[in-house]
Design a protein around this motif. Sequence first.
Motif, PDB file in Angstrom:
ATOM      1  N   VAL A 131     -61.535 -31.699 -11.037  1.00 11.34           N
ATOM      2  CA  VAL A 131     -60.301 -31.520 -11.677  1.00 11.34           C
ATOM      3  C   VAL A 131     -59.350 -32.695 -11.394  1.00 11.34           C
ATOM      4  CG1 VAL A 131     -58.524 -30.270 -12.952  1.00 11.34           C
ATOM      5  CG2 VAL A 131     -60.470 -28.954 -12.332  1.00 11.34           C
ATOM      6  N   TRP A 132     -59.028 -33.532 -12.161  1.00 10.64           N
ATOM      7  CA  TRP A 132     -58.033 -34.496 -11.754  1.00 10.64           C
ATOM      8  C   TRP A 132     -56.634 -34.358 -12.442  1.00 10.64           C
ATOM      9  CZ3 TRP A 132     -59.988 -39.232  -9.433  1.00 10.64           C
ATOM     10  CH2 TRP A 132     -61.636 -39.030  -9.056  1.00 10.64           C
ATOM     11  N   PHE A 133     -55.700 -34.872 -11.622  1.00 12.01           N
ATOM     12  CA  PHE A 133     -54.345 -34.654 -12.002  1.00 12.01           C
ATOM     13  C   PHE A 133     -53.839 -36.184 -11.638  1.00 12.01           C
ATOM     14  CE2 PHE A 133     -55.508 -30.505 -10.966  1.00 12.01           C
ATOM     15  CZ  PHE A 133     -55.162 -29.825 -12.125  1.00 12.01           C
ATOM     16  N   ASP A 134     -52.736 -36.558 -12.565  1.00 17.75           N
ATOM     17  CA  ASP A 134     -51.977 -37.755 -11.907  1.00 17.75           C
ATOM     18  C   ASP A 134     -51.333 -37.720 -10.542  1.00 17.75           C
ATOM     19  OD1 ASP A 134     -52.866 -39.370 -14.066  1.00 17.75           O
ATOM     20  OD2 ASP A 134     -51.225 -38.670 -15.365  1.00 17.75           O
ATOM     21  N   SER A 135     -50.871 -36.440 -10.149  1.00 18.62           N
ATOM     22  CA  SER A 135     -50.248 -35.968  -8.986  1.00 18.62           C
ATOM     23  C   SER A 135     -50.204 -34.545  -8.683  1.00 18.62           C
ATOM     24  CB  SER A 135     -48.722 -36.609  -9.078  1.00 18.62           C
ATOM     25  OG  SER A 135     -47.993 -35.902  -9.841  1.00 18.62           O
ATOM     26  N   LEU A 136     -50.070 -34.305  -7.476  1.00 16.36           N
ATOM     27  CA  LEU A 136     -49.880 -32.814  -7.182  1.00 16.36           C
ATOM     28  C   LEU A 136     -48.625 -32.256  -7.921  1.00 16.36           C
ATOM     29  CD1 LEU A 136     -50.826 -30.356  -5.597  1.00 16.36           C
ATOM     30  CD2 LEU A 136     -49.472 -31.220  -3.696  1.00 16.36           C
ATOM     31  N   GLU A 137     -47.597 -33.045  -7.986  1.00 16.46           N
ATOM     32  CA  GLU A 137     -46.409 -32.576  -8.927  1.00 16.46           C
ATOM     33  C   GLU A 137     -46.854 -32.195 -10.358  1.00 16.46           C
ATOM     34  OE1 GLU A 137     -45.459 -34.377  -5.065  1.00 16.46           O
ATOM     35  OE2 GLU A 137     -46.516 -35.194  -6.803  1.00 16.46           O
ATOM     36  N   GLU A 138     -47.431 -32.886 -10.804  1.00 11.62           N
ATOM     37  CA  GLU A 138     -47.800 -32.703 -12.264  1.00 11.62           C
ATOM     38  C   GLU A 138     -48.645 -31.396 -12.466  1.00 11.62           C
ATOM     39  OE1 GLU A 138     -47.945 -34.481 -15.388  1.00 11.62           O
ATOM     40  OE2 GLU A 138     -46.559 -35.557 -14.496  1.00 11.62           O
ATOM     41  N   LEU A 139     -49.494 -31.128 -11.265  1.00 10.25           N
ATOM     42  CA  LEU A 139     -50.149 -29.785 -11.602  1.00 10.25           C
ATOM     43  C   LEU A 139     -49.166 -28.684 -11.230  1.00 10.25           C
ATOM     44  CD1 LEU A 139     -52.417 -27.726 -11.195  1.00 10.25           C
ATOM     45  CD2 LEU A 139     -52.945 -28.501  -8.754  1.00 10.25           C
ATOM     46  N   LEU A 140     -48.379 -28.687 -10.192  1.00  7.10           N
ATOM     47  CA  LEU A 140     -47.521 -27.688  -9.943  1.00  7.10           C
ATOM     48  C   LEU A 140     -46.177 -27.512 -10.925  1.00  7.10           C
ATOM     49  CD1 LEU A 140     -46.636 -28.735  -6.177  1.00  7.10           C
ATOM     50  CD2 LEU A 140     -48.021 -26.745  -7.142  1.00  7.10           C
ATOM     51  N   ALA A 141     -45.992 -28.566 -11.820  1.00  3.84           N
ATOM     52  CA  ALA A 141     -45.077 -28.541 -12.986  1.00  3.84           C
ATOM     53  C   ALA A 141     -45.750 -27.958 -14.092  1.00  3.84           C
ATOM     54  CB  ALA A 141     -44.798 -29.930 -13.406  1.00  3.84           C
ATOM     55  N   ALA A 142     -47.098 -28.073 -14.189  1.00  2.93           N
ATOM     56  CA  ALA A 142     -47.919 -27.325 -15.263  1.00  2.93           C
ATOM     57  C   ALA A 142     -47.971 -25.915 -14.976  1.00  2.93           C
ATOM     58  CB  ALA A 142     -49.273 -28.170 -15.559  1.00  2.93           C
ATOM     59  N   LEU A 143     -48.082 -25.567 -13.894  1.00  7.32           N
ATOM     60  CA  LEU A 143     -48.402 -24.175 -13.277  1.00  7.32           C
ATOM     61  C   LEU A 143     -46.888 -23.409 -13.501  1.00  7.32           C
ATOM     62  CD1 LEU A 143     -50.891 -24.318 -10.553  1.00  7.32           C
ATOM     63  CD2 LEU A 143     -51.088 -23.438 -12.874  1.00  7.32           C
ATOM     64  N   GLN A 144     -45.892 -24.190 -13.771  1.00  9.20           N
ATOM     65  CA  GLN A 144     -44.742 -23.449 -13.709  1.00  9.20           C
ATOM     66  C   GLN A 144     -44.301 -23.053 -15.199  1.00  9.20           C
ATOM     67  OE1 GLN A 144     -42.695 -22.487 -11.103  1.00  9.20           O
ATOM     68  NE2 GLN A 144     -44.740 -23.085 -10.121  1.00  9.20           N
ATOM     69  N   THR A 145     -45.103 -23.500 -16.166  1.00 10.98           N
ATOM     70  CA  THR A 145     -44.761 -23.210 -17.681  1.00 10.98           C
ATOM     71  C   THR A 145     -45.788 -22.158 -17.923  1.00 10.98           C
ATOM     72  OG1 THR A 145     -46.641 -24.487 -18.450  1.00 10.98           O
ATOM     73  CG2 THR A 145     -44.614 -25.730 -17.953  1.00 10.98           C
ATOM     74  N   PRO A 146     -45.089 -21.300 -19.123  1.00 11.76           N
ATOM     75  CA  PRO A 146     -45.784 -19.957 -19.300  1.00 11.76           C
ATOM     76  C   PRO A 146     -47.189 -20.594 -19.937  1.00 11.76           C
ATOM     77  CG  PRO A 146     -43.698 -20.167 -20.492  1.00 11.76           C
ATOM     78  CD  PRO A 146     -43.748 -21.204 -19.718  1.00 11.76           C
ATOM     79  N   ALA A 147     -47.322 -21.516 -20.753  1.00 16.98           N
ATOM     80  CA  ALA A 147     -48.783 -22.009 -21.192  1.00 16.98           C
ATOM     81  C   ALA A 147     -49.642 -22.433 -20.035  1.00 16.98           C
ATOM     82  CB  ALA A 147     -48.730 -23.158 -22.139  1.00 16.98           C
ATOM     83  N   GLY A 148     -49.215 -23.067 -19.045  1.00 19.17           N
ATOM     84  CA  GLY A 148     -50.048 -23.349 -17.694  1.00 19.17           C
ATOM     85  C   GLY A 148     -50.368 -22.186 -16.916  1.00 19.17           C
ATOM     86  N   ARG A 149     -49.591 -21.014 -16.859  1.00 22.53           N
ATOM     87  CA  ARG A 149     -49.738 -19.926 -16.032  1.00 22.53           C
ATOM     88  C   ARG A 149     -50.767 -18.986 -16.889  1.00 22.53           C
ATOM     89  NH1 ARG A 149     -44.237 -19.939 -14.890  1.00 22.53           N
ATOM     90  NH2 ARG A 149     -43.928 -18.732 -16.675  1.00 22.53           N
ATOM     91  N   ALA A 150     -50.814 -19.003 -18.246  1.00 24.60           N
ATOM     92  CA  ALA A 150     -51.765 -18.198 -19.103  1.00 24.60           C
ATOM     93  C   ALA A 150     -52.985 -18.995 -18.749  1.00 24.60           C
ATOM     94  CB  ALA A 150     -51.418 -18.264 -20.631  1.00 24.60           C
ATOM     95  N   ALA A 151     -53.156 -20.078 -19.147  1.00 17.26           N
ATOM     96  CA  ALA A 151     -54.356 -21.012 -18.932  1.00 17.26           C
ATOM     97  C   ALA A 151     -54.943 -20.788 -17.712  1.00 17.26           C
ATOM     98  CB  ALA A 151     -54.108 -22.603 -18.918  1.00 17.26           C
TER      99      ALA A 151
END
Length: 96
Positions: free
Chosen positions: A46-66
Amino acid sequence: AALFAGYAESLNVRRYTQSHRLATDVNDGLRAYRGAPDGFDGVAEVWFDSLEELLAALQTPAGRAAAADLIADERRFVDHAASPIWISEEIVIDLP
């Protein structure tokens, strides 16, 4: 893969690949030659543009649900206790 693809945007995923091990004599020979243990069925990247992009996604309700849905799905076919997981940085080596 289809389930994951549906969550890619929520998780800020740039690229997703699956590599499935081939059932060949070559794989068996390589493993025997190196004295390696039996391999895995496959690997997912799984590729992300940065670690920060991944961490930001996991802080959102949609990211946590995913993430919760994907882990629940993986538990049906992945032995998490025996499967390595890591975050890495790709280093491209220029060849002559």
